[in-house]
Enzyme design. Structure first.
Site: not given
Ligand code: AMP
Length: 293
Positions: A31, A37, A61, A150, A177, A186, A188
């Protein structure tokens, strides 16, 4: 607007009618969605008829002292963003729904691939990723699932999981991206102060600089360690605390070469990976390099 389900039973009932005739894609997320995303969802729509986005901040995790409690939770905004890219369903379960017993006694261990990179500095992290992704695969039974480059080590571990547990699921890789200044998007990034946010693109700049040098095999032969150390010094001088900055050609890459034909690009010889903290934010980035022969 996508339809939201919080219960496993309801989501399964909703997806069941599609299963025989249509391709179902899963996009797993925690989220607080950004354009990275949304790009995963766009890619999912190219490969499938029905796109399900899971939104779940997975407690298994996160390590002790990590940001599980403060991780941004913005479900209403996320659903509104997902409407703009025409996602069909959102699966947003509670912790109890996902984990009747927490921590779950059943473990998924990724093995020696976790002895390095993020696995080394976040012990148990990828076990948590393994179990949540396995559960999502079993709950949704998608034809394909989209993951971002990423989180490169995560991607390699998911591919290993699919291979080892014989999941009939194609894993599609989405490129990173970035913001216009190069910082990888991100959730974060919002931990960064405005001063830190100005510094943050240094990470990508240094990866690009290394990548340009590594394109020429001569530079690697002359000593990649020196080039890495110099880049590391510049990153540290900018204000980061580096967790790792490494070049890999090994197991991670060979795992990635099992990509589905659709997502396969040209031969990729090296990958430079970095994790570094800037203030409260732990940032990840990586850069693939095709080395001139
Ligand atoms: P997260 O919500 O951070 O756990 O990420 C969910 C998914 O989105 C994971 O497969 C990440 O690798 C992908 N993701 C996160 N940031 C990026 C980004 N900047 N570009 C492409 N995919 C991303």
């Amino acid at each position: 607007m996508p339809i939201i389900h919080h219960r496993i039973k309801e989501l399964r009932a909703a997806v069941k009618p599609y299963r025989s005739q249509q391709r179902v894609a899963l996009v797993p997320t925690m989220g607080n969605l950004h354009d990275g995303h949304l790009e995963l969802v766009r890619l999912a729509k190219q490969h499938a008829d029905i796109v399900i986005v899971s939104i779940f901040v997975n407690p298994t995790q996160f390590g002790v002292g990590e940001d599980f409690d403060s991780y941004p939770r913005t479900l209403d905004d996320d659903v509104a963003k997902l409407a703009t890219v025409e996602a069909d369903y959102v699966f947003a379960p509670s912790i109890d729904e996902m984990y009747p017993v927490l921590p779950p006694p059943t473990l998924i261990r990724a093995g020696t691939i976790t002895d390095q990179l993020c696995g080394q500095s976040r012990p148990g992290h990828f076990d948590g990723v393994g179990i949540v992704v396995s559960k999502l695969f079993n709950i949704i039974q998608p034809d394909i699932a989209i993951f971002g480059q990423k989180d490169y080590q995560q991607l390699a571990i998911i591919k290993q999981l699919v291979r080892d547990l014989s999941y009939p699921i194609d894993i599609v890789t989405a490129p990173i991206v970035r913001a216009v200044d190069g910082l990888a998007l991100s959730s974060r990034n919002q931990y960064l102060s405005s001063a830190e946010r100005k510094i943050a693109p240094v990470l990508h700049q240094e990866l690009q600089c290394l990548a340009q040098q590594f394109v020429d095999r001569k530079h690697i032969e002359q000593g990649s360690d020196i080039l890495i150390a110099e880049a590391g010094k510049r990153i540290t001088a900018a204000g980061f605390v580096i967790d790792y900055l490494e070049v890999k050609t090994d197991q991670l890459e060979s795992l990635l070469n099992n990509d589905t034909a659709e997502s396969q690009t040209e031969a990729q010889d090296l990958i430079i990976l970095v994790a570094a903290a800037l203030g409260r934010a732990r940032l990840l980035d990586n850069q693939l390099v095709t080395v001139n022969q």
